[in-house]
Write an enzyme that holds these catalytic residues in place. Structure first.
Site, PDB file in Angstrom:
ATOM      1  N   ASN A 169      42.967  42.637  40.902  1.00 52.87           N
ATOM      2  CA  ASN A 169      41.768  42.166  41.582  1.00 52.87           C
ATOM      3  C   ASN A 169      42.096  40.797  42.178  1.00 52.87           C
ATOM      4  O   ASN A 169      42.168  39.816  41.455  1.00 52.87           O
ATOM      5  CB  ASN A 169      40.618  42.075  40.560  1.00 52.87           C
ATOM      6  CG  ASN A 169      39.355  41.473  41.151  1.00 52.87           C
ATOM      7  OD1 ASN A 169      39.280  41.208  42.349  1.00 52.87           O
ATOM      8  ND2 ASN A 169      38.358  41.238  40.299  1.00 52.87           N
ATOM      9  N   GLU A 196      31.703  38.511  37.591  1.00 56.36           N
ATOM     10  CA  GLU A 196      31.404  37.477  38.594  1.00 56.36           C
ATOM     11  C   GLU A 196      30.275  37.942  39.512  1.00 56.36           C
ATOM     12  O   GLU A 196      29.476  37.130  39.987  1.00 56.36           O
ATOM     13  CB  GLU A 196      32.686  37.129  39.379  1.00 56.36           C
ATOM     14  CG  GLU A 196      33.619  36.280  38.528  1.00 56.36           C
ATOM     15  CD  GLU A 196      35.102  36.475  38.810  1.00 56.36           C
ATOM     16  OE1 GLU A 196      35.464  36.982  39.876  1.00 56.36           O
ATOM     17  OE2 GLU A 196      35.912  36.107  37.921  1.00 56.36           O
ATOM     18  N   LYS A 226      40.346  38.940  43.960  1.00 50.02           N
ATOM     19  CA  LYS A 226      39.165  38.075  44.100  1.00 50.02           C
ATOM     20  C   LYS A 226      39.179  37.430  45.505  1.00 50.02           C
ATOM     21  O   LYS A 226      39.688  38.045  46.439  1.00 50.02           O
ATOM     22  CB  LYS A 226      39.111  37.064  42.961  1.00 50.02           C
ATOM     23  CG  LYS A 226      39.226  37.774  41.583  1.00 50.02           C
ATOM     24  CD  LYS A 226      38.849  36.942  40.420  1.00 50.02           C
ATOM     25  CE  LYS A 226      38.973  37.759  39.142  1.00 50.02           C
ATOM     26  NZ  LYS A 226      38.574  37.041  37.940  1.00 50.02           N
ATOM     27  N   GLY A 253      39.849  34.388  33.451  1.00 53.20           N
ATOM     28  CA  GLY A 253      40.255  33.148  34.116  1.00 53.20           C
ATOM     29  C   GLY A 253      40.359  31.953  33.195  1.00 53.20           C
ATOM     30  O   GLY A 253      40.442  30.817  33.649  1.00 53.20           O
ATOM     31  N   HIS A 284      31.567  43.822  38.284  1.00 54.74           N
ATOM     32  CA  HIS A 284      32.406  42.735  37.769  1.00 54.74           C
ATOM     33  C   HIS A 284      31.516  41.593  37.265  1.00 54.74           C
ATOM     34  O   HIS A 284      30.463  41.320  37.848  1.00 54.74           O
ATOM     35  CB  HIS A 284      33.339  42.232  38.876  1.00 54.74           C
ATOM     36  CG  HIS A 284      34.398  41.319  38.339  1.00 54.74           C
ATOM     37  ND1 HIS A 284      34.172  39.992  38.070  1.00 54.74           N
ATOM     38  CD2 HIS A 284      35.681  41.567  37.974  1.00 54.74           C
ATOM     39  CE1 HIS A 284      35.283  39.452  37.587  1.00 54.74           C
ATOM     40  NE2 HIS A 284      36.215  40.389  37.516  1.00 54.74           N
TER      41      HIS A 284
HETATM   42  P1  13P Z   1      42.007  36.933  35.052  1.00 56.92           P
HETATM   43  O1  13P Z   1      43.171  37.884  34.861  1.00 56.92           O
HETATM   44  O2  13P Z   1      42.300  35.859  36.054  1.00 56.92           O
HETATM   45  O3  13P Z   1      41.495  36.426  33.742  1.00 56.92           O
HETATM   46  O4  13P Z   1      40.814  37.786  35.716  1.00 56.92           O
HETATM   47  C1  13P Z   1      40.458  38.993  35.145  1.00 56.92           C
HETATM   48  C2  13P Z   1      39.501  39.673  36.018  1.00 56.92           C
HETATM   49  O5  13P Z   1      38.378  39.228  36.197  1.00 56.92           O
HETATM   50  C3  13P Z   1      39.927  40.903  36.708  1.00 56.92           C
HETATM   51  O6  13P Z   1      38.866  41.563  37.300  1.00 56.92           O
END
Ligand code: 13P
Length: 253
Positions: free
Chosen positions: A9, A98, A11, A174, A96
């Site tokens: 992902n 977020e 992002k 994250g 997700h």
């Molecule tokens: P990280 O691997 O940066 O922790 O993010 C995970 C994530 O949200 C994947 O969708």
């Protein structure tokens, strides 16, 4: 029995130039003939068409990070399921954390999006997971159960034949703080049991459940060797071809 599925992902990272570079690096890093896992990348909307062209000769599959729940119409700024299909997407990440927290998407919206994706043959990667506060209160299972029940409401086993669930504890996203393999396995086992109760043991046995949250090259092997962890949804570590390739290689038996 279940094939491992490793998804990246991206992002809100990589413009068109960054996309071209990362895909080119990834194709060099991955000896695709030896990759037994399904590999998916989910770049931003603006890079999907280019990514699709660049992946034509590759086994790497393409997914989007989100889509709107309606099929078309006056929804300024939104992207529809048929738009994603038309640029070569096979998967879409839905629910997700977020999206849930920053963009206030609730279970009902996510349920509608899953239905729209399925109607058009786009495979949903349905994300669930508890916050740190919820874990500390001891309600992780309850939270995950509610998210599954509401997110998959009114969907039958045959509707969900291409479903992937991604368990992503919010406190691990994250933060560099991944769930221990035991913590992740415990929740994955719970989710599989829940799916078995809601649908059938057979369906639960073949369902791919990914783990996401600070998956890195150095913790991937241990996480992916747990019996109910069938893959990874990778954020930060997928932005570098070398570390993403190492995670993919860690999924090999
Ligand atoms: P990280 O691997 O940066 O922790 O993010 C995970 C994530 O949200 C994947 O969708």
């Amino acid at each position: 029995m279940r094939k491992k599925v490793i998804a990246g992902n991206w992002k809100m990272n990589n413009d068109l130039y960054g996309t071209i570079n990362l895909i080119s690096d990834l194709k060099k890093e991955l000896n695709e003939k030896n990759v037994e896992a399904d590999v998916i990348i989910c770049p931003p909307f603006t890079s999907l068409e280019t990514a699709s062209t660049l992946l034509k000769d590759s086994t790497i599959k393409l997914g989007a990070q989100n889509m709107y729940l309606e099929e078309s119409g006056a929804f300024t700024g939104e992207v529809s399921v048929s738009m994603l299909k038309s640029v070569g997407c096979e998967y879409v990440i839905l629910g997700h954390s977020e999206r849930r927290t920053i963009f206030s998407e609730g279970d009902q919206v996510i349920n509608k999006k899953i239905k729209t994706a399925i109607k058009f043959g786009l495979k949903p990667i349905f994300c669930i997971g508890e916050t740190l506060e919820e874990r500390e209160k001891g309600i992780t299972f309850k939270v995950v159960e509610t998210q599954v029940q509401n997110g998959l409401k009114d969907l039958s086993e045959s509707d969900l034949s291409n479903l992937i669930i991604a368990y992503e504890p919010v406190w691990a996203i994250g933060t560099g703080r991944n769930a221990t393999p035991q913590q992740a396995q415990e929740v994955h086992q719970f989710i599989r049991g829940l799916i078995s109760k809601l649908y059938s043991p057979n369906f639960a046995r073949q369902l791919v459940i990914q783990y996401g949250g600070s998956v890195k090259a150095d913790n991937a092997k241990e996480l992916l060797s747990q019996p109910d962890i069938d893959g990874a949804l990778v954020g930060g570590a997928c932005l570098n071809a070398d570390s993403f390739a190492k995670i993919i290689n860690a999924s090999l038996r």
